[in-house]
Every structure is written in C-alpha cells, then in structure tokens.
Design an enzyme around this catalytic site. Sequence first.
Site, PDB file in Angstrom:
ATOM      1  N   LYS A   1       0.836  -1.208   0.000  1.00  9.70           N
ATOM      2  CA  LYS A   1       0.000   0.000   0.000  1.00  9.70           C
ATOM      3  C   LYS A   1       0.875   1.264   0.000  1.00  9.70           C
ATOM      4  O   LYS A   1       0.645   2.204  -0.769  1.00  9.70           O
ATOM      5  CB  LYS A   1      -0.920  -0.019   1.234  1.00  9.70           C
ATOM      6  CG  LYS A   1      -1.625   1.280   1.527  1.00  9.70           C
ATOM      7  CD  LYS A   1      -2.636   1.632   0.455  1.00  9.70           C
ATOM      8  CE  LYS A   1      -3.125   3.063   0.618  1.00  9.70           C
ATOM      9  NZ  LYS A   1      -4.009   3.496  -0.463  1.00  9.70           N
TER      10      LYS A   1
ATOM     11  N   CYS B   1      -3.164  10.824   1.630  1.00 12.98           N
ATOM     12  CA  CYS B   1      -2.454   9.595   1.254  1.00 12.98           C
ATOM     13  C   CYS B   1      -1.109   9.894   0.602  1.00 12.98           C
ATOM     14  O   CYS B   1      -0.064   9.634   1.187  1.00 12.98           O
ATOM     15  CB  CYS B   1      -3.313   8.790   0.294  1.00 12.98           C
ATOM     16  SG  CYS B   1      -4.790   8.143   1.086  1.00 12.98           S
TER      17      CYS B   1
HETATM   18  N1  LIG Z   1      -9.251   9.548   2.258  1.00 16.43           N
HETATM   19  C1  LIG Z   1      -8.650   8.841   1.290  1.00 16.43           C
HETATM   20  O1  LIG Z   1      -8.645   9.184   0.121  1.00 16.43           O
HETATM   21  C2  LIG Z   1      -7.969   7.519   1.633  1.00 16.43           C
HETATM   22  C3  LIG Z   1      -7.704   6.603   0.606  1.00 16.43           C
HETATM   23  C4  LIG Z   1      -7.093   5.372   0.931  1.00 16.43           C
HETATM   24  C5  LIG Z   1      -6.742   5.135   2.253  1.00 16.43           C
HETATM   25  N2  LIG Z   1      -6.998   6.048   3.225  1.00 16.43           N
HETATM   26  C6  LIG Z   1      -6.622   5.729   4.612  1.00 16.43           C
HETATM   27  O2  LIG Z   1      -7.817   5.377   5.309  1.00 16.43           O
HETATM   28  C7  LIG Z   1      -7.709   5.766   6.689  1.00 16.43           C
HETATM   29  C8  LIG Z   1      -8.902   6.618   7.071  1.00 16.43           C
HETATM   30  O3  LIG Z   1      -8.852   7.814   6.342  1.00 16.43           O
HETATM   31  P1  LIG Z   1     -10.126   8.748   6.150  1.00 16.43           P
HETATM   32  O4  LIG Z   1      -9.768   9.692   5.059  1.00 16.43           O
HETATM   33  O5  LIG Z   1     -11.366   7.932   6.023  1.00 16.43           O
HETATM   34  O6  LIG Z   1     -10.143   9.485   7.572  1.00 16.43           O
HETATM   35  P2  LIG Z   1     -11.266  10.456   8.131  1.00 16.43           P
HETATM   36  O7  LIG Z   1     -10.593  11.448   8.998  1.00 16.43           O
HETATM   37  O8  LIG Z   1     -12.161  10.932   7.021  1.00 16.43           O
HETATM   38  O9  LIG Z   1     -12.197   9.519   9.056  1.00 16.43           O
HETATM   39  C9  LIG Z   1     -11.743   8.885  10.174  1.00 16.43           C
HETATM   40  C10 LIG Z   1     -12.915   8.717  11.147  1.00 16.43           C
HETATM   41  O10 LIG Z   1     -12.457   7.916  12.224  1.00 16.43           O
HETATM   42  C11 LIG Z   1     -13.062   8.389  13.438  1.00 16.43           C
HETATM   43  N3  LIG Z   1     -12.235   7.881  14.531  1.00 16.43           N
HETATM   44  C12 LIG Z   1     -10.927   8.177  14.820  1.00 16.43           C
HETATM   45  N4  LIG Z   1     -10.508   7.447  15.866  1.00 16.43           N
HETATM   46  C13 LIG Z   1     -11.556   6.653  16.251  1.00 16.43           C
HETATM   47  C14 LIG Z   1     -11.731   5.674  17.247  1.00 16.43           C
HETATM   48  N5  LIG Z   1     -10.737   5.347  18.087  1.00 16.43           N
HETATM   49  N6  LIG Z   1     -12.941   5.082  17.344  1.00 16.43           N
HETATM   50  C15 LIG Z   1     -13.955   5.404  16.512  1.00 16.43           C
HETATM   51  N7  LIG Z   1     -13.835   6.324  15.537  1.00 16.43           N
HETATM   52  C16 LIG Z   1     -12.661   6.939  15.399  1.00 16.43           C
HETATM   53  C17 LIG Z   1     -13.054   9.888  13.258  1.00 16.43           C
HETATM   54  O11 LIG Z   1     -14.023  10.507  14.097  1.00 16.43           O
HETATM   55  C18 LIG Z   1     -13.405  10.014  11.747  1.00 16.43           C
HETATM   56  O12 LIG Z   1     -14.795  10.154  11.545  1.00 16.43           O
HETATM   57  C19 LIG Z   1      -6.358   6.474   6.813  1.00 16.43           C
HETATM   58  O13 LIG Z   1      -5.398   5.552   7.249  1.00 16.43           O
HETATM   59  C20 LIG Z   1      -6.047   6.894   5.388  1.00 16.43           C
HETATM   60  O14 LIG Z   1      -4.666   7.019   5.173  1.00 16.43           O
HETATM   61  C21 LIG Z   1      -7.618   7.218   2.945  1.00 16.43           C
END
Ligand SMILES: NC(=O)c1ccc[n+]([C@@H]2O[C@H](COP(=O)([O-])OP(=O)(O)OC[C@H]3O[C@@H](n4cnc5c(N)ncnc54)[C@H](O)[C@@H]3O)[C@@H](O)[C@H]2O)c1
Length: 403
Positions: free
Chosen positions: A198, A252
């Site tokens: 990844k 990312c």
């Molecule tokens: N956004 C993208 O384009 C993308 C693409 C691929 C991978 N990712 C990866 O996916 C993961 C998530 O990213 P995202 O963009 O969805 O993040 P985000 O910030 O949009 O969402 C994360 C959510 O997790 C919640 N959260 C945090 N800690 C928590 C806990 N302990 N218990 C319950 N809820 C909790 C937050 O309130 C938030 O709503 C990251 O590792 C990111 O690198 C993101």
Amino acid sequence: MNKLINVIGLGYIGLPTALILAENGNDVIGTDYNSTVVDNLIKGNIDFPEKGMNELYHSAVRKNIEFSTEYKKADVYIVAVPTPYEKNNKKVDATYVVNAVKSIAEICEDDCIIVIESTISPGTIDRYIRPLINNRRINLAHAPERIIPGNIIKELTENSRTIGADLPKIANEIKNIYSTFCNGNIITTDIRTAEMTKVVENTFRDINIAFANELAKICRSANLDVYEIIKIANMHPRVNILTPGPGVGGHCISVDPWFLVGDYPGLANIILAARKINDSMPEFVLERTSEIMKEENITDTSRVGFYGLTYKENVDDIRESPTLQLLDSMKKHLCGQIKVYDPYIKYEVTANQYYDFDKFLDDIDLLVIMVGHDEIKDSLDKIKNKVIFDTRNVVNLPKVYHL
Ligand SMILES: NC(=O)c1ccc[n+]([C@@H]2O[C@H](COP(=O)([O-])OP(=O)(O)OC[C@H]3O[C@@H](n4cnc5c(N)ncnc54)[C@H](O)[C@@H]3O)[C@@H](O)[C@H]2O)c1
C-alpha cells in the site's frame, strides 16, 4: 449465518465501506466516536458531495445498518481511522489505530477478526497492534484501501484489493466478505507484504508527480512549454509522464511516502527528494504569481484570488492541500490580503475567504487556479477578462499563464 461486521471510523473510507457492505447483504454496525457524525447518520442529515453516496446511504439504511458511538460486539471489526505521520521524525502516528484496537479488545470475544484498513507503515501491526492483543485468540489482518475520493463507489466496486493475514483461512474469510461488493481481483498475502504494498503504491504516485513538477520548473527556467513537451514525450510507447501541478495534498500521497523516509532514512533517497520537490511547489506558485503580477502591473495583492482550497477537484477534502500549504508559507512571508474561494468549502478556513463565486471574481484582477473543479471549467465566460494563472492547465482561453 452472516458474520456481523463492525466498521470503526466513519470518514471518507469507513463510511462508504460500511454502507456498501450493508447494501450487499452483510450485517453491519458503523461506529465512530464522534457523536455529531453518528447523530447525523442516524437522523439522515447527510450531505455527501460524492456521486451515488446518498442512494448508497438509503439503501444501507433499508438493509438495517446500525450507527453507534459505542463499540459493540461483532465477528469482524474493520478499522478505518486516520493515520497521520509525526512531523518531527516522519514516522507513522499509529495512535488512532492503537486506540481503536484497544477499544475493540475491551469488548470483543476470542476468534474474532480485526482488519486494519487504515494505511500503515510496514511493521506497524507487529510493532503496535500485536502487543495489544497478546495472549488472546484474536485474528489480525490488513486490507488497505485504494479508492480515490471523487469516484468512491465505482472504485470500491471495481478496484482490485490486497488482503494480508497471518492465516490463509482468515485471509479467505475476509476475501469472502469484500467479494460481496468488490468485483476486482482480491489477492491474499501476509500482513507485512500488504502493509508495504500500500505504501509503495502511493510512493510510486508521489515520485512520478514529482518528476512532472521538476520538469515544470526546468521548462520554466528554459522558457519552454512543459505541457507540449510532456504531450510529445508521451507519444513514446514506454513513456507516461504525469501532469505537473501546484503541489500534492490529501491524506495519502503526501503522507505515506514519509513512512518509508521515517523508517528507512539513508535508503529512501528518491522518495525523500520527491517529497521535497512536491512540497516546494506551493512556494513555486507564489514566486510565479509575483512574476505575473509584475508583468501585468498588478501591485495590489488584495486583487489576487486563489481558486480552490481542496487537494483535488470536485471533492470537499482540504487536508494537506497545496492551497493550505501556500497560505502557510504566505504567513511566513507576510504577503498581504490574498483572497480565496472554493465552491465546496462553506466554512471559514482562512481570512479573506469568499463563499460566492461572482463576488470573488468581482474583487480580483488576477485569478490563480489551484484546483480544477468543474465549476471553473464551466465558467470560461465569467473569467475570460481576468488575468489567469492556471496551475492545473484546465482552462482553454487565449492568454493564460502556466507553471
Ligand atoms: N481519504 C482517502 O482518500 C484515503 C484513501 C485510501 C486510504 N486512506 C486511509 O484510510 C484511513 C482513514 O482515512 P479517512 O480519510 O477515512 O479518515 P477520516 O478522517 O475521514 O475519518 C476517520 C474517522 O475515524 C473516526 N475515529 C478516529 N478514531 C476513532 C476511534 N478510536 N474510534 C472510533 N472512531 C474513530 C473519526 O471521528 C473520523 O470520523 C487512513 O489511514 C487513510 O490514510 C484514505
């Protein structure tokens, strides 16, 4: 009998994953510790700026998806919480993942599966997660996500995926769950390979964007048109140069390569150079903006407007965006009252921010396009009399400045 799946973290990744799992016949709980997120989902107060998400939400609700702030027992937990990097040492900040897994460990039963979907650096599960479940019969896995905001539902359905697990039996169980909505190839492997794969994918993108950005700087210095050069070079059957731009943002590509730099200092040399080039682009845009102001006799910085605050077109995500990086470096140089507008951002991010496109255009002479939202591409009539600096090469008008 269906396995009960609990998706932890209902953000850009977790929410569509939970919804699509429910739509496709799985029993799903979506958990987020942010009560506003959960309340809005329960009440149906939703406003997803993403094609098909409203329909997906309603379909998942019809299939009885449950939303909760409280961690509830399930057979499979899918963790999709943020993984930023630590600014001082560039290593992954696993705090969110660790806290989520600790909360799961408090309620889960033996033989459950915890799937980390969050992007993590190689070795994170061994280093931070395994010690949390020591002596328990809990199965761990990693299923990193590849989707791109702006095209989430299509990519969730069509992208191929990687699933890393300690045991092939567990990898196959998880594969069966993802297969309920994903038509792409699903490769199973071990956890460390999945972690590395990844991060490597996003690093590949970062390095290739950096090459295009470096070319833009070289061509500017040589007074050559970088877009023409890339167009011609790409006619070579084995060349595919990407498009230069004002920098790299998002959660990312601008973050994950740092994990390798942090863990392998001295080995990750191209990776570090690429990060530095991409991070230097907002400053380059500022320098180029000053040159254009001189050329056009614009002396008042308050007549300069930056279009776009998000990190890419047609999404509402501003994390690490080039415009935010640029505003930060402007603060260091104390350069005046530059104006900013983004059709997707309705809350205040910075001073001199506009919420009305026409008003924004009325108040500026030099328009710097930082994001190629459809709105700007469809507004050529409105902008044609402005001085335009198009850092994304998205508007086709007679006299436009480029990188
Ligand atoms: N956004 C993208 O384009 C993308 C693409 C691929 C991978 N990712 C990866 O996916 C993961 C998530 O990213 P995202 O963009 O969805 O993040 P985000 O910030 O949009 O969402 C994360 C959510 O997790 C919640 N959260 C945090 N800690 C928590 C806990 N302990 N218990 C319950 N809820 C909790 C937050 O309130 C938030 O709503 C990251 O590792 C990111 O690198 C993101």
